[in-house]
Design an enzyme around this catalytic site. Structure first.
Site, short mmCIF file in Angstrom:
data_model
loop_
_atom_site.label_atom_id
_atom_site.label_comp_id
_atom_site.label_asym_id
_atom_site.label_seq_id
_atom_site.Cartn_x
_atom_site.Cartn_y
_atom_site.Cartn_z
N ASN A 1 4.22 -4.33 -5.29
CA ASN A 1 2.97 -5.05 -5.61
C ASN A 1 2.25 -4.48 -6.83
O ASN A 1 1.69 -5.23 -7.62
CB ASN A 1 2.04 -5.06 -4.41
CG ASN A 1 0.84 -5.95 -4.65
OD1 ASN A 1 1.01 -7.13 -4.94
ND2 ASN A 1 -0.36 -5.39 -4.60
N TRP B 1 -0.31 -18.25 -17.39
CA TRP B 1 0.09 -17.57 -16.15
C TRP B 1 0.88 -18.46 -15.22
O TRP B 1 1.63 -17.97 -14.36
CB TRP B 1 -1.12 -16.99 -15.43
CG TRP B 1 -2.16 -17.97 -15.00
CD1 TRP B 1 -3.28 -18.31 -15.71
CD2 TRP B 1 -2.20 -18.73 -13.79
NE1 TRP B 1 -4.02 -19.25 -15.00
CE2 TRP B 1 -3.38 -19.52 -13.82
CE3 TRP B 1 -1.37 -18.83 -12.68
CZ2 TRP B 1 -3.73 -20.39 -12.79
CZ3 TRP B 1 -1.72 -19.70 -11.65
CH2 TRP B 1 -2.89 -20.47 -11.72
N TRP C 1 -3.18 -20.82 -25.20
CA TRP C 1 -2.05 -19.91 -25.00
C TRP C 1 -1.07 -19.95 -26.17
O TRP C 1 -0.86 -21.02 -26.75
CB TRP C 1 -1.28 -20.28 -23.71
CG TRP C 1 -2.11 -20.26 -22.49
CD1 TRP C 1 -2.57 -21.34 -21.78
CD2 TRP C 1 -2.60 -19.10 -21.80
NE1 TRP C 1 -3.31 -20.93 -20.70
CE2 TRP C 1 -3.35 -19.56 -20.69
CE3 TRP C 1 -2.49 -17.73 -22.02
CZ2 TRP C 1 -3.98 -18.68 -19.80
CZ3 TRP C 1 -3.11 -16.87 -21.12
CH2 TRP C 1 -3.84 -17.34 -20.03
N TRP D 1 -6.23 -9.75 2.73
CA TRP D 1 -5.97 -10.43 1.44
C TRP D 1 -5.07 -11.65 1.66
O TRP D 1 -5.29 -12.72 1.10
CB TRP D 1 -5.28 -9.47 0.45
CG TRP D 1 -6.22 -8.72 -0.43
CD1 TRP D 1 -6.49 -7.38 -0.37
CD2 TRP D 1 -7.02 -9.23 -1.50
NE1 TRP D 1 -7.40 -7.04 -1.34
CE2 TRP D 1 -7.74 -8.15 -2.06
CE3 TRP D 1 -7.19 -10.50 -2.06
CZ2 TRP D 1 -8.62 -8.30 -3.13
CZ3 TRP D 1 -8.06 -10.65 -3.13
CH2 TRP D 1 -8.76 -9.56 -3.65
N GLU E 1 -4.87 -5.37 3.38
CA GLU E 1 -3.80 -6.19 2.80
C GLU E 1 -3.52 -7.41 3.67
O GLU E 1 -3.24 -8.50 3.17
CB GLU E 1 -2.52 -5.36 2.60
CG GLU E 1 -2.67 -4.22 1.60
CD GLU E 1 -3.12 -4.68 0.23
OE1 GLU E 1 -2.67 -5.74 -0.24
OE2 GLU E 1 -3.94 -3.96 -0.38
N TRP F 1 -1.75 -14.39 -9.12
CA TRP F 1 -1.71 -14.74 -10.55
C TRP F 1 -3.10 -15.13 -11.04
O TRP F 1 -3.49 -14.78 -12.16
CB TRP F 1 -0.68 -15.84 -10.81
CG TRP F 1 0.70 -15.28 -10.96
CD1 TRP F 1 1.64 -15.18 -9.98
CD2 TRP F 1 1.28 -14.69 -12.13
NE1 TRP F 1 2.77 -14.56 -10.47
CE2 TRP F 1 2.58 -14.27 -11.79
CE3 TRP F 1 0.82 -14.50 -13.43
CZ2 TRP F 1 3.43 -13.65 -12.72
CZ3 TRP F 1 1.67 -13.89 -14.36
CH2 TRP F 1 2.96 -13.47 -14.00
#
Length: 495
Positions: A371, A389, A336, A308, A305, A412
């Site tokens: 998360n 998004w 969209w 990341w 993590e 995202w």
DNA sequence: CCATATTTAAT
DNA sequence: TTAAATATG
């Protein structure tokens, strides 16, 4: 003769310990003054969350006391750094202004302006990396390009960190956390008052600290502001006393939003009340406590993590266009639906799908979201509500205590399948996710108290009998229908 | 040593 | 699907 004075500019490194830029300044001279600039361009932006203002304000208040205890002063100003820092440096007679580098496009451009203004006055600037274990320039693929895929990045990152750890001291390029500076030398009070006389100084007010933040969720938020609280949280997470809900039980505990199985250190790492080296060192110290393969693996999952976080920061550093929208060009033409009524229902936790609404209420009430739930609600907004998004990205930034451009945008883009990661469509079934990760409905009942009477099976599926709803909305959409529609729209932009 | 083709693997 | 590593010429 008095020692040469340096000015250290805090930004997202609100701590004294293991602050690489500050340590470099203190190694050069004991005469260091600190500064933080409350920039209206950031504070008044619609993407600024009340929860972040709270965390910032409280952390700053503690940091100012810590500077005083270390022997010097943290000056807090309000305005444009490119205008104020040269004036402050001139008033203090500072020869050098030091800070830690950032990856965000806005911050990098601001830093260039500040550096130019200072250099025009004949001052030196010292800026190097601090907020990452591994500097963005340190890791490249065999072809010499920045990494775009997490897997190879993680392997390369871990190899680099393990080699650097072996060398120990910071001076030799190692990763051992540094102690805070002590015995700093302040200007004498009259001189300091003179230097600050014409500057827009901000002092903490008794009640609200530096900022009027209007955040009421501090009691519910798992992130604690300030350097001291970050150290306590890190120690509690790594200590091994409560194995099931701590580092040693991180996998699978981190995926159960109804349990406190995550570190809650996201905001501390965002604002730098904790350094990534301190986090890494704590994980290494916990390794001897691990008594099983599962517990050793848990430590590695938490390390991943941290990787990341750094992966997304180096991605933003090398591909700043990520901040503007989809990395993959074909997604820029996606048709969209962008139904603003649906979007608002999602944002306020009124979609009629309990796991989604529970998660959004956790965000709205506490400034933080687990998360696992961030991934579930992101997939729902994009793949079920068929909403751009970037609307979700902005909504998260406007409320998250740990909201960070690199991590939020990366997450995202991952959820939307529009990022650098080459995997095809990811569509989460919200009911399946709820069943796997909230099997008893604990999390849903915590944040949707009006549904506490509903059977767990129905909380998970979202199929609640009308008489049982008692004012809770009926489902906005049907997952099966919407995911088929999403796939059909996706087919139009493929290739 | 390059440039290009092929293989591998992806939270 | 595609980035990264590896094999090939």
């Amino acid at each position: 003769m008095a020692p040469e004075r340096w000015l250290f500019w805090h930004r997202r490194d609100l701590r004294l310990a293991d602050n690489r830029g500050l340590a470099a300044a203190a190694a050069a001279t004991p005469a260091v003054t600190g500064v933080f600039v409350l920039d209206p361009a950031i504070l008044s932006d619609p993407s600024m969350a009340p929860a972040r203002l709270w965390f910032l304000s409280e952390s700053l208040r503690e940091l100012q006391q810590a500077w005083q205890q270390a022997g010097s002063t943290l000056v807090v100003l309000r305005g444009d750094p490119a205008e104020l820092l040269p004036r402050l440096a001139a008033g203090l007679g500072a020869a050098v202004v030091a800070w830690n580098r950032d990856v965000e496009p806005f911050g990098r451009e601001r830093d260039r302006r500040v550096a130019r203004a200072l250099q025009a006055d004949g001052r030196k600037v010292l800026a190097d990396w601090d907020q990452l274990l591994v500097a963005p320039e340190a890791l490249k693929t065999g072809a010499g390009d920045p990494y775009r895929v997490y897997g190879p990045y993680w392997r390369s990152w871990r190899r680099w960190v393990e080699e650097a750890s072996a060398t120990g001291t910071a001076a030799s390029g190692g990763l051992d956390p540094l102690p805070p500076p002590s015995a700093l030398i302040d200007l004498d009070p009259a001189q300091l008052a003179g230097a600050l006389a014409d500057l827009p100084l901000t002092n903490p007010e008794l009640k609200h600290g530096f900022l009027e933040h209007g955040f009421g969720g501090a009691e519910l938020c798992p992130c604690r502001p300030g350097e001291k609280a970050a150290q306590e949280q890190l120690a509690a997470f790594c200590d091994g006393d409560s194995r099931s809900i701590s580092l040693l039980g991180y996998e699978p505990g981190r995926n159960i939003p109804g349990e406190a199985g995550t570190s809650g250190l996201s905001a501390a790492l965002k604002f730098g009340t904790l350094s990534p080296r301190q986090a890494w060192a704590a994980a290494q110290q916990a390794r001897p406590l691990a008594r099983s393969e599962e517990e050793r693996y848990s430590i590695q999952v938490w390390e991943q993590e941290l990787a990341w976080r750094e992966f997304y920061q180096q991605a933003l550093f090398y591909f700043p266009e990520l901040a503007e929208g989809p990395y993959r060009p074909q997604w820029r033409a996606f048709p969209w639906d962008n139904d603003s009524g649906w979007f608002e229902a999602w944002r306020e936790g009124l979609t009629g799908m309990p796991i989604i609404d529970a998660a959004m209420r956790q965000l709205n009430e506490s400034g933080w979201m687990h998360n696992r739930c961030r991934m579930i609600v992101a997939s729902f907004l994009v793949k079920d509500l068929i909403c751009d998004w970037r609307w979700g990205e902005a909504a998260f930034m406007a409320r998250l205590v740990d909201g960070d451009l690199a991590a939020n945008n990366g997450g995202w883009q991952w959820s939307a399948s529009s990022g650098m990661d080459p995997k095809p469509l990811r569509i989460f079934n919200p009911a399946t996710q709820a069943g796997k990760f909230d099997p008893e409905g604990t999390y849903i009942r915590t944040w949707l108290p009006e549904l506490r009477h509903v059977a767990t099976r129905d909380l998970i599926s979202g199929e609640i009998a009308p008489l049982e709803r008692r004012g809770y909305p009926a489902p906005l959409v049907n997952h099966k229908v919407q995911q088929a529609r999403f796939k059909a729209l996706y087919a139009t932009i493929k290739g």
